[in-house]
Design a protein around this motif. Structure first.
Motif, PDB file in Angstrom:
ATOM      1  N   THR A 176       0.844  -1.190   0.000  1.00  0.00           N
ATOM      2  CA  THR A 176       0.000   0.000   0.000  1.00  0.00           C
ATOM      3  C   THR A 176       0.879   1.239   0.000  1.00  0.00           C
ATOM      4  O   THR A 176       2.094   1.164   0.245  1.00  0.00           O
ATOM      5  N   ASP A 177       0.265   2.398  -0.268  1.00  0.00           N
ATOM      6  CA  ASP A 177       1.006   3.645  -0.112  1.00  0.00           C
ATOM      7  C   ASP A 177       0.897   4.092   1.340  1.00  0.00           C
ATOM      8  O   ASP A 177       0.335   3.393   2.186  1.00  0.00           O
ATOM      9  N   ASP A 178       1.430   5.267   1.649  1.00  0.00           N
ATOM     10  CA  ASP A 178       1.449   5.711   3.042  1.00  0.00           C
ATOM     11  C   ASP A 178       0.090   6.189   3.541  1.00  0.00           C
ATOM     12  O   ASP A 178      -0.034   6.623   4.683  1.00  0.00           O
ATOM     13  N   GLU A 179      -0.928   6.102   2.680  1.00  0.00           N
ATOM     14  CA  GLU A 179      -2.287   6.424   3.102  1.00  0.00           C
ATOM     15  C   GLU A 179      -3.168   5.179   3.169  1.00  0.00           C
ATOM     16  O   GLU A 179      -4.378   5.289   3.398  1.00  0.00           O
ATOM     17  N   GLY A 180      -2.582   4.017   2.940  1.00  0.00           N
ATOM     18  CA  GLY A 180      -3.318   2.768   3.051  1.00  0.00           C
ATOM     19  C   GLY A 180      -4.034   2.327   1.796  1.00  0.00           C
ATOM     20  O   GLY A 180      -4.775   1.335   1.817  1.00  0.00           O
ATOM     21  N   ARG A 181      -3.827   3.029   0.659  1.00  0.00           N
ATOM     22  CA  ARG A 181      -4.466   2.611  -0.589  1.00  0.00           C
ATOM     23  C   ARG A 181      -3.678   1.459  -1.205  1.00  0.00           C
ATOM     24  O   ARG A 181      -2.450   1.503  -1.293  1.00  0.00           O
ATOM     25  N   VAL A 182      -4.387   0.437  -1.652  1.00  0.00           N
ATOM     26  CA  VAL A 182      -3.761  -0.783  -2.164  1.00  0.00           C
ATOM     27  C   VAL A 182      -3.098  -0.501  -3.511  1.00  0.00           C
ATOM     28  O   VAL A 182      -3.716   0.049  -4.419  1.00  0.00           O
ATOM     29  N   LEU A 183      -1.823  -0.904  -3.630  1.00  0.00           N
ATOM     30  CA  LEU A 183      -1.067  -0.752  -4.871  1.00  0.00           C
ATOM     31  C   LEU A 183      -0.780  -2.078  -5.558  1.00  0.00           C
ATOM     32  O   LEU A 183      -0.632  -2.122  -6.779  1.00  0.00           O
ATOM     33  N   PHE A 184      -0.720  -3.160  -4.767  1.00  0.00           N
ATOM     34  CA  PHE A 184      -0.332  -4.443  -5.358  1.00  0.00           C
ATOM     35  C   PHE A 184      -0.618  -5.562  -4.376  1.00  0.00           C
ATOM     36  O   PHE A 184      -0.462  -5.403  -3.163  1.00  0.00           O
ATOM     37  N   CYS A 185      -1.058  -6.689  -4.894  1.00  0.00           N
ATOM     38  CA  CYS A 185      -1.162  -7.936  -4.127  1.00  0.00           C
ATOM     39  C   CYS A 185      -0.449  -9.021  -4.919  1.00  0.00           C
ATOM     40  O   CYS A 185      -0.712  -9.188  -6.115  1.00  0.00           O
ATOM     41  N   SER A 186       0.409  -9.745  -4.267  1.00  0.00           N
ATOM     42  CA  SER A 186       1.174 -10.777  -4.953  1.00  0.00           C
ATOM     43  C   SER A 186       0.332 -12.029  -5.145  1.00  0.00           C
ATOM     44  O   SER A 186      -0.655 -12.245  -4.431  1.00  0.00           O
ATOM     45  N   PRO A 187       0.704 -12.880  -6.101  1.00  0.00           N
ATOM     46  CA  PRO A 187       0.079 -14.214  -6.168  1.00  0.00           C
ATOM     47  C   PRO A 187       0.294 -14.948  -4.849  1.00  0.00           C
ATOM     48  O   PRO A 187       1.267 -14.705  -4.140  1.00  0.00           O
ATOM     49  N   THR A 188      -0.610 -15.836  -4.522  1.00  0.00           N
ATOM     50  CA  THR A 188      -0.551 -16.504  -3.225  1.00  0.00           C
ATOM     51  C   THR A 188       0.482 -17.627  -3.220  1.00  0.00           C
ATOM     52  O   THR A 188       0.805 -18.202  -4.253  1.00  0.00           O
ATOM     53  N   LYS A 189       0.960 -17.912  -2.019  1.00  0.00           N
ATOM     54  CA  LYS A 189       1.848 -19.038  -1.769  1.00  0.00           C
ATOM     55  C   LYS A 189       1.333 -19.796  -0.558  1.00  0.00           C
ATOM     56  O   LYS A 189       0.623 -19.236   0.275  1.00  0.00           O
ATOM     57  N   PRO A 190       1.680 -21.089  -0.434  1.00  0.00           N
ATOM     58  CA  PRO A 190       1.274 -21.828   0.764  1.00  0.00           C
ATOM     59  C   PRO A 190       1.766 -21.139   2.031  1.00  0.00           C
ATOM     60  O   PRO A 190       2.847 -20.538   2.052  1.00  0.00           O
ATOM     61  N   ALA A 191       0.977 -21.218   3.095  1.00  0.00           N
ATOM     62  CA  ALA A 191       1.286 -20.471   4.309  1.00  0.00           C
ATOM     63  C   ALA A 191       2.559 -20.937   4.994  1.00  0.00           C
ATOM     64  O   ALA A 191       3.089 -20.223   5.853  1.00  0.00           O
ATOM     65  N   SER A 192       3.073 -22.115   4.651  1.00  0.00           N
ATOM     66  CA  SER A 192       4.313 -22.573   5.266  1.00  0.00           C
ATOM     67  C   SER A 192       5.519 -21.772   4.779  1.00  0.00           C
ATOM     68  O   SER A 192       6.589 -21.828   5.383  1.00  0.00           O
ATOM     69  N   CYS A 193       5.349 -21.022   3.691  1.00  0.00           N
ATOM     70  CA  CYS A 193       6.429 -20.168   3.189  1.00  0.00           C
ATOM     71  C   CYS A 193       6.650 -19.017   4.160  1.00  0.00           C
ATOM     72  O   CYS A 193       5.724 -18.264   4.468  1.00  0.00           O
ATOM     73  N   ALA A 194       7.869 -18.857   4.653  1.00  0.00           N
ATOM     74  CA  ALA A 194       8.162 -17.811   5.621  1.00  0.00           C
ATOM     75  C   ALA A 194       8.019 -16.427   4.990  1.00  0.00           C
ATOM     76  O   ALA A 194       8.261 -16.246   3.801  1.00  0.00           O
ATOM     77  N   ASP A 195       7.629 -15.455   5.807  1.00  0.00           N
ATOM     78  CA  ASP A 195       7.480 -14.085   5.321  1.00  0.00           C
ATOM     79  C   ASP A 195       8.773 -13.572   4.696  1.00  0.00           C
ATOM     80  O   ASP A 195       8.754 -12.914   3.654  1.00  0.00           O
ATOM     81  N   ILE A 196       9.878 -13.874   5.337  1.00  0.00           N
ATOM     82  CA  ILE A 196      11.147 -13.335   4.840  1.00  0.00           C
ATOM     83  C   ILE A 196      11.508 -13.960   3.489  1.00  0.00           C
ATOM     84  O   ILE A 196      12.060 -13.286   2.607  1.00  0.00           O
ATOM     85  N   THR A 197      11.152 -15.240   3.297  1.00  0.00           N
ATOM     86  CA  THR A 197      11.398 -15.891   2.007  1.00  0.00           C
ATOM     87  C   THR A 197      10.531 -15.279   0.924  1.00  0.00           C
ATOM     88  O   THR A 197      11.000 -14.981  -0.182  1.00  0.00           O
ATOM     89  N   HIS A 198       9.262 -15.088   1.240  1.00  0.00           N
ATOM     90  CA  HIS A 198       8.338 -14.479   0.289  1.00  0.00           C
ATOM     91  C   HIS A 198       8.784 -13.068  -0.062  1.00  0.00           C
ATOM     92  O   HIS A 198       8.743 -12.655  -1.227  1.00  0.00           O
ATOM     93  N   ALA A 199       9.222 -12.322   0.948  1.00  0.00           N
ATOM     94  CA  ALA A 199       9.659 -10.949   0.717  1.00  0.00           C
ATOM     95  C   ALA A 199      10.906 -10.898  -0.157  1.00  0.00           C
ATOM     96  O   ALA A 199      11.027 -10.040  -1.030  1.00  0.00           O
ATOM     97  N   ARG A 200      11.836 -11.813   0.061  1.00  0.00           N
ATOM     98  CA  ARG A 200      13.039 -11.855  -0.770  1.00  0.00           C
ATOM     99  C   ARG A 200      12.684 -12.164  -2.223  1.00  0.00           C
ATOM    100  O   ARG A 200      13.263 -11.601  -3.157  1.00  0.00           O
ATOM    101  N   GLN A 201      11.732 -13.062  -2.415  1.00  0.00           N
ATOM    102  CA  GLN A 201      11.329 -13.411  -3.776  1.00  0.00           C
ATOM    103  C   GLN A 201      10.675 -12.228  -4.481  1.00  0.00           C
ATOM    104  O   GLN A 201      10.792 -12.077  -5.697  1.00  0.00           O
ATOM    105  N   LEU A 202       9.972 -11.397  -3.705  1.00  0.00           N
ATOM    106  CA  LEU A 202       9.327 -10.219  -4.281  1.00  0.00           C
ATOM    107  C   LEU A 202      10.270  -9.031  -4.388  1.00  0.00           C
ATOM    108  O   LEU A 202      10.047  -8.112  -5.168  1.00  0.00           O
ATOM    109  N   GLY A 203      11.309  -9.025  -3.550  1.00  0.00           N
ATOM    110  CA  GLY A 203      12.248  -7.915  -3.565  1.00  0.00           C
ATOM    111  C   GLY A 203      11.875  -6.797  -2.625  1.00  0.00           C
ATOM    112  O   GLY A 203      12.432  -5.701  -2.697  1.00  0.00           O
TER     113      GLY A 203
END
Length: 291
Positions: free
Chosen positions: A164-191
Motif C-alpha cells: 500500500t502507499d502511506d495512506e493505506g491505498r492498495v497498490l499491489f497484491c502478490s500471487p498466493t503461496k502456501p502459508a508454510s512459506c516464511a514471510d522473509i522468504t516471500h519478501a526476498r522473492q518479491l524484492g
C-alpha cells in the motif's frame, strides 16, 4: 437493484459501468476465440444462446467475491443453472485479476516492477506486509498436504504480500503461496520487506531495506535503552499501520475472509479484489475532492 446498491457489490454504479466498458470487449473477444478454436464448425447463429449476458456474469462474480455467496444461491438468484454461474465466474475473475491496481484514471500497476517505478517517480512510500487467508485442508494422502499449514496460526492457509502507499491505498497484491512459506522468504522473492519478520535484511542489503529496530538487549536492558527502543518501535509502527488498514479493507470482501473454493483460484481472487478495491478507492477520493 444490484447495480444501484453498493452494499451488494462493494462498488458504486459508476465503477461497475466502467468495468462493463473495459472488460466486456475482452470477454467477448476471448469467447469468440474459444469458439473459433473448436474443431467442429457451426453455422453463424447456430448453437445454444447465452441465458446470462455479460453484465449479469460480471455482477454474479462481484457478489461472489464481495459476500462469498455460493454458486447455488447465485444460480437461483439469476435463474440459471449452477454450472452457468461457475463458468461465468471462472471467465470473469481472471479478467478482473489481470487489470491490476489503479492509482489514477490512466495509471495501472500490474506488476511489482511497475509499483516500484511508480513509487520512485512520485517519491511516495510503499509499505508491505503479508496476510494469510484460510483455505480448505487438502485431502488425506495428497502430496505436500502439510505445506499449507501456517506456522504462525496453525491452520491451513495461503499467504499474499500486500503493498500500500502511506495512506493505506492498495497498490499491489502478490500471487498466493502456501502459508508454510516464511514471510522473509516471500519478501526476498518479491524484492520487498517491512515487518518484524524481515529483520536482518537491513544489514544484508546495506541499509537499503528499512526494517523494525533490532533489539540489542534481550534481558536486563538499561532504562535509557528501553526508552529509545520503545520510541523507535512506535515510530515504525505508526508508519506500518497503514498497510494493516489496507489489508482490513481487503478482508471486508468475504472471499478473502475464508476461502472455501479451490485453492488454485486464490491468486486470481486476491488480485481481482485488490484491483476492484483500488479502483473504488480512487473513485471515492476523486469524489471527495470535488465536494
Amino acid at each position: 437493484m444490484i447495480i444501484s446498491n453498493r452494499r451488494i457489490t462493494g462498488l458504486t454504479a459508476d465503477v461497475i459501468a466502467e468495468l462493463v466498458t473495459e472488460i466486456g470487449p475482452l470477454w467477448q473477444e476471448r469467447h469468440q476465440a474459444r469458439l473459433a478454436s473448436r474443431q467442429r464448425k457451426r453455422a453463424v447463429g447456430a448453437g445454444a444462446k447465452h441465458r446470462l449476458v455479460f453484465v449479469d456474469r460480471l455482477l454474479a462474480t462481484l457478489v461472489h467475491l464481495r459476500h462469498g455467496t455460493t454458486h447455488d444461491v447465485l444460480a437461483c438468484w439469476f435463474g440459471v443453472d449452477r454450472s452457468t454461474i461457475t463458468r461465468a465466474i471462472g471467465e470473469v475473475r481472471p479478467l478482473l485479476a489481470e487489470r491490476g491496481c489503479t492509482v489514477s484514471r490512466d495509471v495501472w500497476l500490474r506488476s511489482l516492477a511497475e509499483v516500484v517505478d511508480h513509487l520512485g517517480v512520485t517519491g511516495k512510500t510503499g509499505i508491505i506486509d503479508g496476510t494469510e487467508i484460510r483455505v480448505r485442508r487438502p485431502a488425506a494422502g495428497r502430496k505436500d498436504r502439510d505445506k499449507f499449514i501456517s506456522g504462525k496460526n496453525k491452520q491451513n492457509a495461503v499467504k499474499s504480500m500486500v503493498v500500500t502507499d502511506d495512506e493505506g491505498r492498495v497498490l499491489f497484491c502478490s500471487p498466493t503461496k502456501p502459508a508454510s512459506c516464511a514471510d522473509i522468504t516471500h519478501a526476498r522473492q518479491l524484492g520487498l520487506v517491512n515487518d518484524a519478520g524481515y529483520q536482518g535484511l537491513g544489514a544484508q542489503t546495506g541499509g537499503r531495506v528499512v526494517t523494525p529496530p533490532h533489539r540489542q538487549f534481550k534481558k536486563n536492558a538499561p532504562d535509557w535503552y528501553e526508552e529509545i527502543y520503545e520510541r523507535q518501535r512506535k515510530a515504525h509502527s505508526s508508519r506500518r499501520i497503514r498497510v494493516e488498514h489496507g489489508i482490513a479493507h481487503l478482508k471486508n470482501w468475504r472471499a478473502l475472509a475464508r476461502h472455501l473454493g479451490r485453492r488454485e483460484h486464490m491468486s486470481d481472487t486476491v488480485q481481482a479484489i485488490a484491483g476492484l478495491l483500488s479502483h473504488q478507492q480512487i473513485t471515492d477520493l476523486k469524489s471527495a475532492r470535488q465536494m
